[in-house]
Motif scaffolding. Structure first.
Motif, PDB file in Angstrom:
ATOM      1  N   LEU A 184       2.326  -4.936   8.346  1.00  0.00           N
ATOM      2  CA  LEU A 184       2.302  -5.245   6.914  1.00  0.00           C
ATOM      3  C   LEU A 184       2.403  -6.757   6.699  1.00  0.00           C
ATOM      4  O   LEU A 184       1.767  -7.311   5.788  1.00  0.00           O
ATOM      5  CB  LEU A 184       3.448  -4.520   6.204  1.00  0.00           C
ATOM      6  N   HIS A 185       3.177  -7.410   7.546  1.00  0.00           N
ATOM      7  CA  HIS A 185       3.268  -8.875   7.494  1.00  0.00           C
ATOM      8  C   HIS A 185       1.898  -9.500   7.792  1.00  0.00           C
ATOM      9  O   HIS A 185       1.496 -10.479   7.150  1.00  0.00           O
ATOM     10  CB  HIS A 185       4.293  -9.374   8.502  1.00  0.00           C
ATOM     11  N   ALA A 186       1.184  -8.926   8.770  1.00  0.00           N
ATOM     12  CA  ALA A 186      -0.163  -9.410   9.098  1.00  0.00           C
ATOM     13  C   ALA A 186      -1.113  -9.209   7.918  1.00  0.00           C
ATOM     14  O   ALA A 186      -2.023 -10.015   7.695  1.00  0.00           O
ATOM     15  CB  ALA A 186      -0.694  -8.692  10.339  1.00  0.00           C
ATOM     16  N   CYS A 187      -0.903  -8.136   7.153  1.00  0.00           N
ATOM     17  CA  CYS A 187      -1.719  -7.880   5.951  1.00  0.00           C
ATOM     18  C   CYS A 187      -1.497  -8.969   4.903  1.00  0.00           C
ATOM     19  O   CYS A 187      -2.432  -9.356   4.196  1.00  0.00           O
ATOM     20  CB  CYS A 187      -1.373  -6.519   5.345  1.00  0.00           C
ATOM     21  N   VAL A 188      -0.256  -9.439   4.803  1.00  0.00           N
ATOM     22  CA  VAL A 188       0.056 -10.521   3.864  1.00  0.00           C
ATOM     23  C   VAL A 188      -0.735 -11.767   4.241  1.00  0.00           C
ATOM     24  O   VAL A 188      -1.373 -12.401   3.396  1.00  0.00           O
ATOM     25  CB  VAL A 188       1.571 -10.834   3.867  1.00  0.00           C
ATOM     26  N   THR A 189      -0.703 -12.107   5.524  1.00  0.00           N
ATOM     27  CA  THR A 189      -1.422 -13.290   6.008  1.00  0.00           C
ATOM     28  C   THR A 189      -2.921 -13.161   5.760  1.00  0.00           C
ATOM     29  O   THR A 189      -3.588 -14.119   5.361  1.00  0.00           O
ATOM     30  CB  THR A 189      -1.166 -13.492   7.512  1.00  0.00           C
ATOM     31  N   SER A 195      -5.963  -2.652   3.788  1.00  0.00           N
ATOM     32  CA  SER A 195      -5.136  -2.455   4.978  1.00  0.00           C
ATOM     33  C   SER A 195      -3.667  -2.323   4.601  1.00  0.00           C
ATOM     34  O   SER A 195      -2.922  -1.555   5.216  1.00  0.00           O
ATOM     35  CB  SER A 195      -5.329  -3.612   5.963  1.00  0.00           C
ATOM     36  N   SER A 196      -3.245  -3.062   3.586  1.00  0.00           N
ATOM     37  CA  SER A 196      -1.852  -2.959   3.106  1.00  0.00           C
ATOM     38  C   SER A 196      -1.562  -1.552   2.606  1.00  0.00           C
ATOM     39  O   SER A 196      -0.515  -0.965   2.929  1.00  0.00           O
ATOM     40  CB  SER A 196      -1.606  -3.964   1.977  1.00  0.00           C
ATOM     41  N   LEU A 197      -2.486  -0.996   1.825  1.00  0.00           N
ATOM     42  CA  LEU A 197      -2.317   0.364   1.298  1.00  0.00           C
ATOM     43  C   LEU A 197      -2.317   1.388   2.426  1.00  0.00           C
ATOM     44  O   LEU A 197      -1.573   2.373   2.388  1.00  0.00           O
ATOM     45  CB  LEU A 197      -3.430   0.674   0.301  1.00  0.00           C
ATOM     46  N   PHE A 198      -3.155   1.142   3.435  1.00  0.00           N
ATOM     47  CA  PHE A 198      -3.210   2.046   4.589  1.00  0.00           C
ATOM     48  C   PHE A 198      -1.882   2.048   5.345  1.00  0.00           C
ATOM     49  O   PHE A 198      -1.342   3.113   5.675  1.00  0.00           O
ATOM     50  CB  PHE A 198      -4.355   1.626   5.525  1.00  0.00           C
ATOM     51  N   ILE A 199      -1.361   0.843   5.630  1.00  0.00           N
ATOM     52  CA  ILE A 199      -0.083   0.737   6.350  1.00  0.00           C
ATOM     53  C   ILE A 199       1.041   1.359   5.529  1.00  0.00           C
ATOM     54  O   ILE A 199       1.936   2.017   6.066  1.00  0.00           O
ATOM     55  CB  ILE A 199       0.248  -0.733   6.675  1.00  0.00           C
ATOM     56  N   TRP A 200       0.985   1.193   4.214  1.00  0.00           N
ATOM     57  CA  TRP A 200       2.006   1.770   3.332  1.00  0.00           C
ATOM     58  C   TRP A 200       2.055   3.288   3.482  1.00  0.00           C
ATOM     59  O   TRP A 200       3.131   3.892   3.478  1.00  0.00           O
ATOM     60  CB  TRP A 200       1.696   1.371   1.896  1.00  0.00           C
ATOM     61  N   GLN A 201       0.898   3.909   3.646  1.00  0.00           N
ATOM     62  CA  GLN A 201       0.844   5.363   3.853  1.00  0.00           C
ATOM     63  C   GLN A 201       1.340   5.746   5.244  1.00  0.00           C
ATOM     64  O   GLN A 201       1.848   6.856   5.451  1.00  0.00           O
ATOM     65  CB  GLN A 201      -0.585   5.856   3.661  1.00  0.00           C
ATOM     66  N   GLU A 202       1.188   4.824   6.197  1.00  0.00           N
ATOM     67  CA  GLU A 202       1.614   5.104   7.572  1.00  0.00           C
ATOM     68  C   GLU A 202       3.124   5.286   7.684  1.00  0.00           C
ATOM     69  O   GLU A 202       3.609   5.994   8.567  1.00  0.00           O
ATOM     70  CB  GLU A 202       1.148   3.991   8.513  1.00  0.00           C
ATOM     71  N   TYR A 203       3.870   4.643   6.810  1.00  0.00           N
ATOM     72  CA  TYR A 203       5.330   4.844   6.812  1.00  0.00           C
ATOM     73  C   TYR A 203       5.643   6.322   6.564  1.00  0.00           C
ATOM     74  O   TYR A 203       6.483   6.921   7.256  1.00  0.00           O
ATOM     75  CB  TYR A 203       6.001   3.994   5.727  1.00  0.00           C
ATOM     76  N   GLN A 204       4.962   6.895   5.577  1.00  0.00           N
ATOM     77  CA  GLN A 204       5.179   8.303   5.254  1.00  0.00           C
ATOM     78  C   GLN A 204       4.709   9.201   6.383  1.00  0.00           C
ATOM     79  O   GLN A 204       5.371  10.185   6.732  1.00  0.00           O
ATOM     80  CB  GLN A 204       4.450   8.657   3.958  1.00  0.00           C
ATOM     81  N   GLN A 220       4.976  -8.384  -1.485  1.00  0.00           N
ATOM     82  CA  GLN A 220       4.346  -9.638  -1.077  1.00  0.00           C
ATOM     83  C   GLN A 220       2.874  -9.426  -0.733  1.00  0.00           C
ATOM     84  O   GLN A 220       2.017 -10.245  -1.091  1.00  0.00           O
ATOM     85  CB  GLN A 220       5.093 -10.222   0.132  1.00  0.00           C
ATOM     86  N   ALA A 221       2.582  -8.309  -0.035  1.00  0.00           N
ATOM     87  CA  ALA A 221       1.202  -8.008   0.362  1.00  0.00           C
ATOM     88  C   ALA A 221       0.314  -7.802  -0.864  1.00  0.00           C
ATOM     89  O   ALA A 221      -0.833  -8.271  -0.902  1.00  0.00           O
ATOM     90  CB  ALA A 221       1.170  -6.773   1.259  1.00  0.00           C
ATOM     91  N   LEU A 222       0.832  -7.107  -1.871  1.00  0.00           N
ATOM     92  CA  LEU A 222       0.067  -6.858  -3.096  1.00  0.00           C
ATOM     93  C   LEU A 222      -0.202  -8.160  -3.854  1.00  0.00           C
ATOM     94  O   LEU A 222      -1.311  -8.391  -4.350  1.00  0.00           O
ATOM     95  CB  LEU A 222       0.816  -5.869  -3.992  1.00  0.00           C
ATOM     96  N   LEU A 223       0.808  -9.015  -3.935  1.00  0.00           N
ATOM     97  CA  LEU A 223       0.627 -10.299  -4.607  1.00  0.00           C
ATOM     98  C   LEU A 223      -0.374 -11.176  -3.853  1.00  0.00           C
ATOM     99  O   LEU A 223      -1.232 -11.817  -4.464  1.00  0.00           O
ATOM    100  CB  LEU A 223       1.962 -11.031  -4.723  1.00  0.00           C
ATOM    101  N   ALA A 224      -0.250 -11.195  -2.522  1.00  0.00           N
ATOM    102  CA  ALA A 224      -1.154 -12.015  -1.708  1.00  0.00           C
ATOM    103  C   ALA A 224      -2.600 -11.572  -1.868  1.00  0.00           C
ATOM    104  O   ALA A 224      -3.526 -12.384  -1.857  1.00  0.00           O
ATOM    105  CB  ALA A 224      -0.746 -11.952  -0.238  1.00  0.00           C
ATOM    106  N   ALA A 225      -2.791 -10.245  -2.023  1.00  0.00           N
ATOM    107  CA  ALA A 225      -4.143  -9.691  -2.176  1.00  0.00           C
ATOM    108  C   ALA A 225      -4.653  -9.781  -3.604  1.00  0.00           C
ATOM    109  O   ALA A 225      -5.808  -9.450  -3.885  1.00  0.00           O
ATOM    110  CB  ALA A 225      -4.166  -8.243  -1.696  1.00  0.00           C
ATOM    111  N   GLY A 226      -3.783 -10.195  -4.538  1.00  0.00           N
ATOM    112  CA  GLY A 226      -4.212 -10.387  -5.920  1.00  0.00           C
ATOM    113  C   GLY A 226      -4.056  -9.182  -6.829  1.00  0.00           C
ATOM    114  O   GLY A 226      -4.537  -9.195  -7.967  1.00  0.00           O
ATOM    115  N   ASP A 227      -3.368  -8.131  -6.363  1.00  0.00           N
ATOM    116  CA  ASP A 227      -3.168  -6.942  -7.201  1.00  0.00           C
ATOM    117  C   ASP A 227      -1.836  -7.079  -7.939  1.00  0.00           C
ATOM    118  O   ASP A 227      -0.818  -6.504  -7.552  1.00  0.00           O
ATOM    119  CB  ASP A 227      -3.181  -5.678  -6.339  1.00  0.00           C
ATOM    120  N   ARG A 228      -1.836  -7.834  -9.034  1.00  0.00           N
ATOM    121  CA  ARG A 228      -0.604  -8.092  -9.771  1.00  0.00           C
ATOM    122  C   ARG A 228      -0.034  -6.839 -10.425  1.00  0.00           C
ATOM    123  O   ARG A 228       1.173  -6.659 -10.487  1.00  0.00           O
ATOM    124  CB  ARG A 228      -0.866  -9.137 -10.856  1.00  0.00           C
ATOM    125  N   LYS A 229      -0.932  -6.000 -10.922  1.00  0.00           N
ATOM    126  CA  LYS A 229      -0.495  -4.804 -11.632  1.00  0.00           C
ATOM    127  C   LYS A 229       0.316  -3.891 -10.707  1.00  0.00           C
ATOM    128  O   LYS A 229       1.410  -3.430 -11.067  1.00  0.00           O
ATOM    129  CB  LYS A 229      -1.709  -4.048 -12.174  1.00  0.00           C
TER     130      LYS A 229
END
Length: 270
Positions: A184-189, A195-204, A220-229
């Motif tokens: 997830l940290h790599a997704c931020v970079t 990929s962030s959404l995919f990793i988020w599902q992997e936790y479950q 942080q990953a969502l902000l970095a990718a520009g999804d403010r909402k």
């Protein structure tokens, strides 16, 4: 100690060892040990060509390189067309389990750095078979590999995702929380929303409940990718009792929101 002095010491060490080897009265065992120390000194000094030439002399004499010298060769070997095959051959010479484990991990990290996926998976499979009785040790090793992926500038997020897939489908292993945190940290970079959404599902999928750290990383990953909402919605779920958590959220806001607003204002003025 300056670099020049270190270089002189290493050169002097190599010269002394080479001079000692001229003594024909040295026992075979001692001769092999001294040659191994010479290989180790040459490798650590970056003189890999000379180190491998000495290694070949040891093999031709029917002797084996000392494990510490093998590890030194593995550690300092640089990328070229023959590097990977050399690493794998060196690894085969290590019979002591502890040295083999050390050498195997170093070789895996080399594969990760230069994106050799298939050899990395093969080595991880061997490693799993060697330490499968110790699940904690295996988890620590995989955590190191994914930590390296997150921190490395040369390794792509795609490689990490491919390795995660192989880990699950081929090795039958479930990723640890740390493995997913590092990805997830790599997704931020990479500022990669999908990929962030995919990793988020992997936790479950791995049966890992979200904790404060995972929420912060995803925020942080969502902000970095520009999804403010989505980041705003997720931000409401983050416990803010801890001052450190509040500080991280403020830092993320400054980095990904306020700075972007400043850039927009500057563009409008131009």
């Amino acid at each position: 100690m300056c670099f020049g002095i270190v270089t002189c010491i290493l050169c002097y060490q190599c010269i002394v060892l080479s001079w000692v080897l001229l003594d024909k009265g040295i026992p075979v065992k001692s001769f092999n040990e001294i040659k191994s120390v010479l290989v180790q000194a040459l490798a650590s000094h970056g003189q890999l060509s000379d180190a491998f030439n000495t290694y070949e002399e040891i093999k031709q004499a029917g002797c084996s390189l000392e494990p510490k010298a093998v590890i030194s060769l593995i550690e300092h070997l640089q990328s070229d067309e023959e590097a990977l095959s050399r690493l794998l051959l060196l690894l085969e010479t290590l019979t002591d389990p502890n040295y083999w484990l050390d050498g195997c991990l170093r070789t895996i990290l080399y594969c990760v750095r230069y994106k050799h996926l298939r050899p990395a998976v093969n080595l991880l499979e061997q490693l799993r078979d060697q330490v499968c009785t110790d699940e904690l040790a295996l988890e620590v090793i995989f955590d190191k590999v994914f930590s390296f992926i997150a921190e490395s500038e040369s390794t792509s997020l795609e490689f990490g995702l491919d390795l995660l897939h192989a880990m699950k489908s081929e090795l039958g292993l479930t990723p640890s929380r740390k493995c997913l945190d590092f990805l997830l940290h790599a997704c931020v970079t990479a500022k990669d929303l999908q990929s962030s959404l995919f990793i988020w599902q992997e936790y479950q999928a791995a049966g890992l409940p979200y904790n404060t750290l995972s929420f912060l990383r995803m925020y942080q990953a969502l902000l970095a990718a520009g999804d403010r909402k989505a980041a705003k919605v997720l931000g409401r779920k983050i416990p803010k009792d801890d001052p450190h958590v509040r500080s991280i959220i403020e830092s993320c806001t400054l980095t990904y929101l306020e700075k972007k607003e400043e850039k927009k204002k500057k563009k409008k003025k131009k």
